[in-house]
Every structure is written in C-alpha cells, then in structure tokens.
Design an enzyme around this catalytic site. Structure first.
Site, PDB file in Angstrom:
ATOM      1  N   GLN A   1       0.831  -1.214   0.000  1.00  0.00           N
ATOM      2  CA  GLN A   1       0.000   0.000   0.000  1.00  0.00           C
ATOM      3  C   GLN A   1       0.864   1.263   0.000  1.00  0.00           C
ATOM      4  OE1 GLN A   1      -2.937  -0.050   3.165  1.00  0.00           O
ATOM      5  NE2 GLN A   1      -3.692  -2.059   2.558  1.00  0.00           N
TER       6      GLN A   1
ATOM      7  N   HIS B   1      -7.708  -2.410   7.614  1.00  0.00           N
ATOM      8  CA  HIS B   1      -6.717  -2.356   8.685  1.00  0.00           C
ATOM      9  C   HIS B   1      -6.431  -0.885   8.975  1.00  0.00           C
ATOM     10  CE1 HIS B   1      -3.865  -4.066  11.311  1.00  0.00           C
ATOM     11  NE2 HIS B   1      -2.919  -4.450  10.478  1.00  0.00           N
TER      12      HIS B   1
ATOM     13  N   GLU C   1      -2.686 -10.954  16.551  1.00  0.00           N
ATOM     14  CA  GLU C   1      -2.031 -11.933  15.658  1.00  0.00           C
ATOM     15  C   GLU C   1      -0.650 -12.349  16.165  1.00  0.00           C
ATOM     16  OE1 GLU C   1      -2.639  -9.487  12.277  1.00  0.00           O
ATOM     17  OE2 GLU C   1      -0.677  -8.536  12.364  1.00  0.00           O
TER      18      GLU C   1
ATOM     19  N   GLU D   1      -2.185 -34.616  22.362  1.00  0.00           N
ATOM     20  CA  GLU D   1      -2.429 -33.985  23.660  1.00  0.00           C
ATOM     21  C   GLU D   1      -2.197 -32.472  23.611  1.00  0.00           C
ATOM     22  OE1 GLU D   1      -4.347 -34.530  26.593  1.00  0.00           O
ATOM     23  OE2 GLU D   1      -3.607 -36.510  26.027  1.00  0.00           O
TER      24      GLU D   1
HETATM   25  N1  LIG Z   1      -5.110 -11.738   5.177  1.00  0.00           N
HETATM   26  C1  LIG Z   1      -6.237 -11.553   5.855  1.00  0.00           C
HETATM   27  O1  LIG Z   1      -7.069 -12.443   5.962  1.00  0.00           O
HETATM   28  C2  LIG Z   1      -6.545 -10.208   6.475  1.00  0.00           C
HETATM   29  C3  LIG Z   1      -7.495 -10.137   7.517  1.00  0.00           C
HETATM   30  C4  LIG Z   1      -7.917  -8.884   7.969  1.00  0.00           C
HETATM   31  C5  LIG Z   1      -7.350  -7.734   7.417  1.00  0.00           C
HETATM   32  N2  LIG Z   1      -6.399  -7.846   6.445  1.00  0.00           N
HETATM   33  C6  LIG Z   1      -5.871  -6.619   5.838  1.00  0.00           C
HETATM   34  O2  LIG Z   1      -6.326  -6.570   4.489  1.00  0.00           O
HETATM   35  C7  LIG Z   1      -5.340  -5.951   3.659  1.00  0.00           C
HETATM   36  C8  LIG Z   1      -4.947  -6.914   2.541  1.00  0.00           C
HETATM   37  O3  LIG Z   1      -4.277  -8.010   3.135  1.00  0.00           O
HETATM   38  P1  LIG Z   1      -4.044  -9.395   2.376  1.00  0.00           P
HETATM   39  O4  LIG Z   1      -3.507 -10.325   3.397  1.00  0.00           O
HETATM   40  O5  LIG Z   1      -5.257  -9.762   1.629  1.00  0.00           O
HETATM   41  O6  LIG Z   1      -2.884  -8.958   1.358  1.00  0.00           O
HETATM   42  P2  LIG Z   1      -1.908  -9.902   0.520  1.00  0.00           P
HETATM   43  O7  LIG Z   1      -0.587  -9.970   1.191  1.00  0.00           O
HETATM   44  O8  LIG Z   1      -2.606 -11.182   0.241  1.00  0.00           O
HETATM   45  O9  LIG Z   1      -1.717  -9.042  -0.817  1.00  0.00           O
HETATM   46  C9  LIG Z   1      -2.830  -8.564  -1.561  1.00  0.00           C
HETATM   47  C10 LIG Z   1      -2.464  -8.237  -2.986  1.00  0.00           C
HETATM   48  O10 LIG Z   1      -1.405  -7.310  -3.054  1.00  0.00           O
HETATM   49  C11 LIG Z   1      -0.775  -7.516  -4.300  1.00  0.00           C
HETATM   50  N3  LIG Z   1       0.538  -6.868  -4.250  1.00  0.00           N
HETATM   51  C12 LIG Z   1       1.578  -7.161  -3.412  1.00  0.00           C
HETATM   52  N4  LIG Z   1       2.612  -6.323  -3.672  1.00  0.00           N
HETATM   53  C13 LIG Z   1       2.205  -5.493  -4.672  1.00  0.00           C
HETATM   54  C14 LIG Z   1       2.805  -4.392  -5.343  1.00  0.00           C
HETATM   55  N5  LIG Z   1       4.022  -3.989  -5.040  1.00  0.00           N
HETATM   56  N6  LIG Z   1       2.086  -3.757  -6.311  1.00  0.00           N
HETATM   57  C15 LIG Z   1       0.835  -4.163  -6.617  1.00  0.00           C
HETATM   58  N7  LIG Z   1       0.217  -5.194  -6.008  1.00  0.00           N
HETATM   59  C16 LIG Z   1       0.883  -5.825  -5.045  1.00  0.00           C
HETATM   60  C17 LIG Z   1      -0.738  -9.016  -4.454  1.00  0.00           C
HETATM   61  O11 LIG Z   1      -0.693  -9.372  -5.825  1.00  0.00           O
HETATM   62  C18 LIG Z   1      -2.065  -9.437  -3.846  1.00  0.00           C
HETATM   63  O12 LIG Z   1      -3.054  -9.551  -4.838  1.00  0.00           O
HETATM   64  C19 LIG Z   1      -4.204  -5.570   4.593  1.00  0.00           C
HETATM   65  O13 LIG Z   1      -4.433  -4.249   5.038  1.00  0.00           O
HETATM   66  C20 LIG Z   1      -4.355  -6.545   5.752  1.00  0.00           C
HETATM   67  O14 LIG Z   1      -3.794  -6.095   6.958  1.00  0.00           O
HETATM   68  C21 LIG Z   1      -5.987  -9.049   5.968  1.00  0.00           C
HETATM   69  C1  LIG Z   2      -6.324 -13.019   9.920  1.00  0.00           C
HETATM   70  C2  LIG Z   2      -5.725 -11.999  10.892  1.00  0.00           C
HETATM   71  C3  LIG Z   2      -4.556 -12.602  11.630  1.00  0.00           C
HETATM   72  O1  LIG Z   2      -6.722 -11.661  11.828  1.00  0.00           O
HETATM   73  C4  LIG Z   2      -5.359 -10.676  10.185  1.00  0.00           C
HETATM   74  O2  LIG Z   2      -5.217  -9.670  11.143  1.00  0.00           O
HETATM   75  C5  LIG Z   2      -4.154 -10.685   9.298  1.00  0.00           C
HETATM   76  O3  LIG Z   2      -3.332  -9.753   9.400  1.00  0.00           O
HETATM   77  O4  LIG Z   2      -4.032 -11.578   8.447  1.00  0.00           O
HETATM   78 MG   LIG Z   3      -3.655  -8.338  10.909  1.00  0.00          MG
HETATM   79 MG   LIG Z   4      -6.786  -9.630  12.346  1.00  0.00          MG
END
Ligand SMILES: NC(=O)c1ccc[n+]([C@@H]2O[C@H](COP(=O)([O-])OP(=O)(O)OC[C@H]3O[C@@H](n4cnc5c(N)ncnc54)[C@H](O)[C@@H]3O)[C@@H](O)[C@H]2O)c1
Ligand SMILES: CC(C)(O)[C@@H](O)C(=O)O
Ligand SMILES: [Mg+2]
Ligand SMILES: [Mg+2]
Length: 352
Positions: free
Chosen positions: A103, A124, A212, A244
């Site tokens: 981002q 986030h 996390e 266990e």
């Molecule tokens: N992973 C989760 O389940 C989860 C849960 C809650 C909140 N979040 C939040 O949601 C947001 C997305 O997280 P995520 O885990 O889905 O992300 P991710 O790490 O899976 O990446 C998402 C996308 O970013 C792209 N990407 C990576 N580097 C790039 C670049 N330099 N230029 C262009 N595209 C690029 C990748 O191709 C991918 O499609 C974050 O703010 C994270 O904190 C994630």
């Molecule tokens: C799924 C989680 C751990 O809750 C999220 O915060 C993340 O960063 O992937």
């Molecule tokens: Mg997180």
């Molecule tokens: Mg979380």
C-alpha cells in the site's frame, strides 16, 4: 445502532437485522466498488459483494497469479477485472486491499485517483495510524473508513458460503460527504460480516497486531511448541504429544468453547481435568502477561509496524519468509500433525 450488553459493558453495535442486505444494496446502488488487490482479503470481500448483488470490480496487476485467480473466480477482464490504475479510475469506493507494505508503494497512484466524493476503504488501521512511516495521508475531500474482518479472508468466504458471518470492526477516519456512516456499514454488511462493532483506526491496528502476534498466532504456536517439546523430552511419542497438544484442542475442545464458552467446555471434561485446569490457568496468565505487556508496547510505539515495513521492503524478503515458514512446516510437531490429519477418518480414502 443496537446497544447490547457485553459482559456488563454496554456497546453500540450494528446487526444484520438492523441493517439488512437490502439496505446495503440500496446504499451502494450507485457506487462502483473497486477492490484493489486479490490476495487473501481481496477474493473474500470481492466475491461476497458480487454474490450480494453489489457492483464490484477488481483491480490487480496483469500477468500475476492473482489476476489468473480472479479470472477463475468469475471476474471478466475488461468488464469486472482491470489493471490497478483502470480500476482506481472507475471506482467510486476504493477498497485498498494490497498488503500493508505494498500500500505504501502504490499510494501515489491511488492518491491521484481519489477525486472529491470518492471513498477510501481499508481493512486495517495500519496505513493511516502509522502515516509517518507509510506516508498515507488522504486528501480532505474523500471519505476514509475501514471494515476489518476479524479473521482470514479465506474464512470470510467460507463462512459466507455456509450462510454464516465473520464479525468485523468498523471505523470512520474522515467523513467528507456526510454519508460515510451508511457507506461503511453497507460495505461491512456486503462483505459478509456477522455483526459490526465500532472502533477507531488506532485501536483497530493496536488490537489486531497484538492479537495476531499473541493468542491468535504467535503465542499459540509458542505454547504448542513448549508443551510438545516437554512431552517429547519426557519420552512421549509424537502421536501422543501432538494429540495432547493440538489435535484434541482443535478437533474436540475448541469447538465446544466456540459453541458455549470456556466454562461449558470445562463442564464437559472430567472433574480431574477441571480441578487441574482451574488450578493452573492463573499461573499461565501470570507467566505470559508481562510478554503481552511488552508486545502491546512494541505495537504502540510503532516498533512492530516499522519492522514489518523494513523487512517487507528487502528485495529477498519473500525467500527469507518462505524459509522461515518451511522451518515451521518441517518441524517435528507440524510433520506429526500432517500424519495425524491424514488419519482423520474423513481424510482417508475408502478402500473397496
Ligand atoms: N489476510 C487476511 O485475511 C486479512 C485479515 C484482515 C485484514 N487484512 C488486511 O487486508 C489488507 C490486505 O491483506 P491481504 O492479506 O489480503 O494482502 P496480501 O498480502 O494477500 O496481498 C494482496 C495483494 O497485493 C498484491 N501486491 C503485493 N505487492 C504489490 C505491489 N508492489 N504492487 C501491486 N500489487 C501488489 C498481491 O498481488 C495481492 O493480490 C491488509 O491491510 C491486511 O492487513 C488481511
Ligand atoms: C487473519 C488476521 C490474523 O486476523 C489478520 O489480522 C491478518 O493480518 O491476516
Ligand atoms: Mg492483521
Ligand atoms: Mg486480524
């Protein structure tokens, strides 16, 4: 918002009864929701919105695995799937779902397309709260808010398909249009949340990074490893130590906790187990509480976010990360787990 009692503390929350999907569809009827990034949250949120009848498009780098996945998931290039810049231009609500580190890199491009009245949506509080580290400072004439599902994007999608919902927090950082509240709640419902609880960007990121690193992932792996190692050092087999430590927890006891709470799980174990678990839990709390204090401090001072940004920006970070994950995967406990999972009756192929 509904005022509900959470263990003696009253909180305002939004439920699906109060804000049904039909209302979310109406609020979002003139919007184009652009989900930028198709990693873990991207697919969950985009697909749930699509299935909920929202006008959603995906912005993703072409020639990437995630682009191909979006195509497999039913997004159509040129219609509902675009490269990032085109999606940014078309979207009236920009769901910024790149990894937190990415981002930062893409921010100048995103900012260019944030014209007056659009909305910038996060899952986030990271980018905004730590803006001295990320440089993410939105223009004043756009709405800025978040919906943060409390779980993996994989679970968000799975639970949606099962007719369930994953709880999310929501927060408004900037209300430029006067419509930020209804926009953010509508999105929260559309992405498949269970109920929505209010927070602010700082509290979201402080609690999320703590959770996390703590009980959700870091701490649980730590205590699994500690107990497993002690059992193994005392001559217990991998099978006994794994069952266990992990298998019984995930397969038998945590589902009981999820259903009816810890006391009910205790009540469904022997009096011997109850006695011991009542005697020992406070010792574990007291032993780990200083570590949680240290962890929260590390989050609140920006040390954790800085570390994440610094490491993610190293060119060889992906390989180093893969090596660390491989070490976890190759450890005896998780290799034993692989065998144990394979022996679950539901995972065994039926022999003729
Ligand atoms: N992973 C989760 O389940 C989860 C849960 C809650 C909140 N979040 C939040 O949601 C947001 C997305 O997280 P995520 O885990 O889905 O992300 P991710 O790490 O899976 O990446 C998402 C996308 O970013 C792209 N990407 C990576 N580097 C790039 C670049 N330099 N230029 C262009 N595209 C690029 C990748 O191709 C991918 O499609 C974050 O703010 C994270 O904190 C994630
Ligand atoms: C799924 C989680 C751990 O809750 C999220 O915060 C993340 O960063 O992937
Ligand atoms: Mg997180
Ligand atoms: Mg979380």
């Amino acid at each position: 918002m509904a005022k509900l009692n959470f263990g003696g503390v009253e909180e305002n929350v939004v439920t699906r009864e109060e804000f049904p999907l039909s209302k979310a569809q109406e609020v979002l009827s003139k919007e184009t929701v652009a989900v930028i990034g198709y990693g873990v949250q991207g697919p969950g949120q985009a697909l749930n919105q699509k299935d909920n009848g929202i006008n959603v498009i995906v912005g993703q780098r072409k020639n990437s695995k995630s682009w191909d996945k979006a195509v497999r998931d039913g997004f159509v290039p040129g219609e509902t799937l675009f490269d990032i810049e085109e999606a940014l231009e078309k979207g009236t609500i920009i769901c910024y779902l790149l990894s937190d580190a990415a981002q930062i890199e893409l921010w100048p491009t995103v900012k260019k397309h944030l014209t007056a009245g659009k909305a910038l949506y996060f899952s986030h509080g990271f980018g905004i709260t730590f803006n001295e580290q990320t440089g993410i400072v939105p223009p004043a004439d756009v709405d800025v808010f978040l919906v943060a599902p409390k779980g993996s994007g994989t679970s968000l999608r799975r639970m949606f398909l099962e007719g369930r919902g994953l709880n999310s927090s929501f927060a408004i950082f900037q209300d430029a249009t006067g419509k930020a509240w209804e926009r953010v709640i509508a999105l929260g419902i559309a992405v498949g949340s269970g109920y929505l609880f209010e927070t602010d960007f700082k509290k979201e990121v402080f609690s999320d990074l703590t959770g996390e690193r703590g009980t959700l992932m870091g701490c649980i792996q730590g205590i699994f490893a500690a107990q497993y190692e002690v059992l193994r050092s005392k001559g217990h087999t991998p099978s006994e130590a794994f069952n266990e430590t992990v298998e019984e927890l995930t397969q038998s006891l945590m589902p009981l906790v999820a259903e009816n709470g810890m006391d009910w799980m205790y009540a469904n174990c022997s009096t011997t187990a109850q006695r011991g678990a009542l005697d020992w839990w406070k010792k574990f709390r007291d032993a780990t509480k200083p570590v949680f204090e240290e962890l929260y401090e590390s989050v609140a001072t920006g040390k954790e976010s800085q570390r994440s940004i610094d490491l993610n920006s190293q060119p060889d970070y992906r390989e180093k990360l893969d090596a660390e994950l491989k070490e976890l995967r190759d450890s005896e406990i998780w290799q034993a787990g692989k065998t144990v999972r394979g022996l679950r009756p539901e995972n065994q192929t039926v022999e003729a």
